[in-house]
Design a protein around this motif. Structure first.
Motif, mmCIF file in Angstrom:
data_model
loop_
_atom_site.group_PDB
_atom_site.id
_atom_site.type_symbol
_atom_site.label_atom_id
_atom_site.label_comp_id
_atom_site.label_asym_id
_atom_site.label_seq_id
_atom_site.Cartn_x
_atom_site.Cartn_y
_atom_site.Cartn_z
ATOM 1 N N MET A 18 -11.789 -0.913 0.347
ATOM 2 C CA MET A 18 -10.351 -0.253 0.261
ATOM 3 C C MET A 18 -10.677 1.367 0.244
ATOM 4 S SD MET A 18 -8.339 -2.976 -1.983
ATOM 5 C CE MET A 18 -7.402 -1.676 -2.737
ATOM 6 N N HIS A 19 -9.287 2.038 0.771
ATOM 7 C CA HIS A 19 -9.622 3.438 0.893
ATOM 8 C C HIS A 19 -8.845 4.285 -0.250
ATOM 9 C CE1 HIS A 19 -11.180 2.526 4.928
ATOM 10 N NE2 HIS A 19 -10.273 1.179 4.976
ATOM 11 N N LEU A 20 -9.494 4.850 -1.088
ATOM 12 C CA LEU A 20 -9.334 5.602 -2.094
ATOM 13 C C LEU A 20 -8.843 7.068 -1.608
ATOM 14 C CD1 LEU A 20 -11.548 4.301 -4.838
ATOM 15 C CD2 LEU A 20 -9.404 3.935 -4.851
ATOM 16 N N THR A 21 -7.906 7.466 -1.880
ATOM 17 C CA THR A 21 -7.093 8.709 -1.333
ATOM 18 C C THR A 21 -6.588 9.470 -2.651
ATOM 19 O OG1 THR A 21 -5.151 7.976 -0.650
ATOM 20 C CG2 THR A 21 -6.827 8.348 1.027
ATOM 21 N N THR A 22 -6.261 10.657 -2.350
ATOM 22 C CA THR A 22 -5.691 11.415 -3.402
ATOM 23 C C THR A 22 -4.145 11.602 -3.209
ATOM 24 O OG1 THR A 22 -6.060 13.665 -2.501
ATOM 25 C CG2 THR A 22 -7.706 12.976 -3.914
ATOM 26 N N ARG A 26 -2.369 12.106 0.398
ATOM 27 C CA ARG A 26 -1.175 11.069 0.846
ATOM 28 C C ARG A 26 -0.109 11.965 1.147
ATOM 29 N NH1 ARG A 26 -3.719 7.862 -3.201
ATOM 30 N NH2 ARG A 26 -2.130 8.452 -4.814
ATOM 31 N N ASP A 44 -5.267 5.206 5.503
ATOM 32 C CA ASP A 44 -4.690 5.958 4.272
ATOM 33 C C ASP A 44 -3.802 5.395 3.418
ATOM 34 O OD1 ASP A 44 -5.925 8.211 5.538
ATOM 35 O OD2 ASP A 44 -3.996 8.470 6.826
ATOM 36 N N LEU A 46 -3.761 2.343 0.333
ATOM 37 C CA LEU A 46 -4.666 1.793 -0.611
ATOM 38 C C LEU A 46 -4.239 0.196 -0.750
ATOM 39 C CD1 LEU A 46 -6.807 1.881 -2.545
ATOM 40 C CD2 LEU A 46 -5.102 2.289 -4.555
ATOM 41 N N GLY A 376 -0.232 5.132 -3.336
ATOM 42 C CA GLY A 376 -0.965 4.411 -2.200
ATOM 43 C C GLY A 376 -0.497 3.200 -1.741
ATOM 44 N N TYR A 412 -5.095 -9.825 -2.264
ATOM 45 C CA TYR A 412 -5.248 -9.032 -3.342
ATOM 46 C C TYR A 412 -5.434 -9.816 -4.549
ATOM 47 C CZ TYR A 412 -3.900 -5.363 -0.242
ATOM 48 O OH TYR A 412 -3.835 -4.426 0.882
ATOM 49 N N HIS A 416 -5.348 -5.739 -8.651
ATOM 50 C CA HIS A 416 -4.630 -4.862 -7.739
ATOM 51 C C HIS A 416 -3.138 -5.217 -8.062
ATOM 52 C CE1 HIS A 416 -8.108 -6.028 -4.922
ATOM 53 N NE2 HIS A 416 -8.226 -4.690 -5.216
ATOM 54 N N TYR A 419 -2.242 -2.834 -10.785
ATOM 55 C CA TYR A 419 -2.140 -1.541 -10.571
ATOM 56 C C TYR A 419 -0.708 -1.181 -9.801
ATOM 57 C CZ TYR A 419 -3.018 2.583 -7.532
ATOM 58 O OH TYR A 419 -2.885 3.925 -6.839
#
Ligand SMILES: *Cc1c(COP(=O)(O)O)cnc(C)c1O
Length: 457
Positions: A18-22, A26, A44, A46, A376, A412, A416, A419
């Motif tokens: 999975m792609h963690l972004t801040t 985003r 982009d 999550l 995300g 998921y 997940h 979250y």
């Protein structure tokens, strides 16, 4: 002894990163996408709850079945395996594979539609409505009144208004080529139709001599709700309930990207020999030879196996419990959601949460963008962006301003979802500071897919 933790009835066999972004990344991504979540690159995102269509995880046995696929142009044994798996649940005389549900709709209404015709449904899904209207026919929605009320807790909010259907058939049956019934009712919040209602709908159709066609994308989830909620059905196997539903209808259209656990696929099934022959001719024009339709032999095998898994009680119990888990947790934290919780998705009520944003400044869009920027999480606006533009060019608020969080099958885990619950709570805590949007660019039709937005200061 019962435990409250939902156990996913599978363990993980192959993983995807999975792609963690801040939040700052985003913010840039959504701005570059014109604030339209359909324009955001999947890398982009999550947790992607845009749709449950074709986004599920296949099982070990489905991947193994793909190796068994036979790619012969005509008469492939993979077709026989697929047809037998379909008719085991839906014993219709003719099974016609297609590349997705909308291809089955296009072929069916190509044969049955036309100017002046009327097609009733509990609620037409958007592609179904578009395929009916494309032929010049009129699509009529006849869901019960409770199905239009987000707060009503009726256990079968997808039910057909049988009296309304009887009246429509009495007045217009010469121009009604078929009646459709969508199980579960996707556009109406993923709400099920009761077995009693399917029986009554079938009776009315038979009385008037008009065929009943199921839009059966989520037949297994619908049958599970019947098993759980309908008096007298709790002891029956889901596959038995499904067979009874099939026996009440004359055919079906299907998107195999939903309950049959496929990443692609669909079919049209019919009892009427002459209609099936007409549909096969259209199939050859647009999809392919009748033993593969729009699919590869390996896809047919994966779907045959997926159908067996779709009606497994342990799977369905987990599936429906995990959707309800998300919905109930949000409701308990005071976030307004459509009740009762449906089968494949949770619908947030953006009109109630963001009552300070004018409907024509798209509260659903504002909420969906905030969920993405803050956590995300990608959902889908189902409100005025999707339905507000009228054929005459004016714009009016949609009946409801919703954000749909659709849950891909077996994809998921509970952490997940925990979250996602936290992200929704964080957004709800700041709801008062969210602002509306205006559209800066939109296409002529189906604007929600490609429109661009600007935040309003
Ligand atoms: C997804 C869906 C369709 C269309 O199927 P596709 O495979 O996306 O073409 C039709 N009806 C319902 C109820 C659906 O959910």
């Amino acid at each position: 002894m019962t435990f409250k933790t939902i156990i996913e009835p599978f363990r993980i066999h192959s993983v995807e990163p999975m792609h963690l972004t801040t939040p700052a990344q985003r913010k840039r991504a959504i701005q570059a996408a014109g604030y339209n979540l359909f324009n955001v690159r999947a890398q982009d995102v999550l947790i992607d709850l845009l749709t449950d269509s074709g986004t599920g995880a296949m099982s070990r046995d489905q991947w193994a079945a793909m190796q068994h696929g036979d790619e012969s142009y005509a008469g492939s044994p993979s077709f026989e395996i697929f047809r037998d798996a379909v008719t085991d649940l839906f014993p219709f005389s003719h099974v016609i594979p297609t590349h997705q549900g909308r291809a089955a709709e296009k072929i069916l209404f190509g044969a049955l539609g036309g100017a002046g015709q009327i097609v009733p449904n509990n609620t037409h899904f958007d592609t179904t409505r578009a395929n009916v209207e494309f032929t010049g026919a009129t699509a009529v929605d006849l869901v019960i009144a409770e199905g239009r009320d987000p707060a009503s807790r009726h256990p079968f909010k997808g039910n057909m208004d049988v009296a309304g259907l009887d009246q429509l058939l009495t007045e217009h049956k010469s121009v009604i080529p078929c009646v459709m019934l969508t199980i579960t009712n996707n556009s109406g919040g993923g709400q099920p139709v009761s077995l009693a209602n399917i029986r009554e709908t079938s009776q009315v159709c038979r009385k008037h001599g008009v065929p009943l066609i199921l839009d059966a994308c989520r037949f297994a989830e619908n049958a599970w709700f019947i098993h759980e909620r309908e008096p007298g059905q709790g002891e029956r196997a889901v596959r038995d309930i499904v067979r009874e539903i099939a026996s009440l209808a004359d055919g079906m259209t299907m998107s195999a990207k939903k309950d049959p656990m496929g990443n692609i696929g669909g079919w049209l099934a019919l009892n009427d020999d002459a209609l099936a022959e007409q549909c096969r001719t259209l199939l050859i024009l647009t999809e392919g030879f009748p033993t593969y339709g729009g699919l590869a032999g390996r896809d047919l095998e994966a779907l045959a196996q997926g159908l067996k898994e779709a009606v497994d009680h342990d799977y369905l119990k987990y599936r429906i419990a995990s959707t309800a888990y998300l919905g109930e947790a949000l409701a308990e934290s005071g976030i307004p959601v459509v009740q009762p919780i449906g089968g494949h998705a949770v619908y947030l009520d953006a009109r109630a949460l963001l009552s300070h944003i004018d409907p024509l400044q798209y509260p659903g869009q504002s909420l969906a963008v905030a969920l993405y920027v803050m956590g995300g999480v990608r959902g889908c606006e189902i409100g005025t962006v999707m339905f507000g533009r009228q054929p005459d060019g004016t714009e009016i608020p949609a009946a409801m301003e919703l954000v749909r969080l659709a849950i891909p099958r077996r994809t998921y885990t509970q952490s997940h979802i925990d979250y996602v619950i936290e992200v929704c709570q964080a957004v709800a805590a700041e709801a008062g500071s969210l602002r509306g949007y205006r559209i800066s660019k939109e296409p002529k039709a189906l604007r929600h897919f490609t429109a661009e937005f600007q935040p309003i200061d």
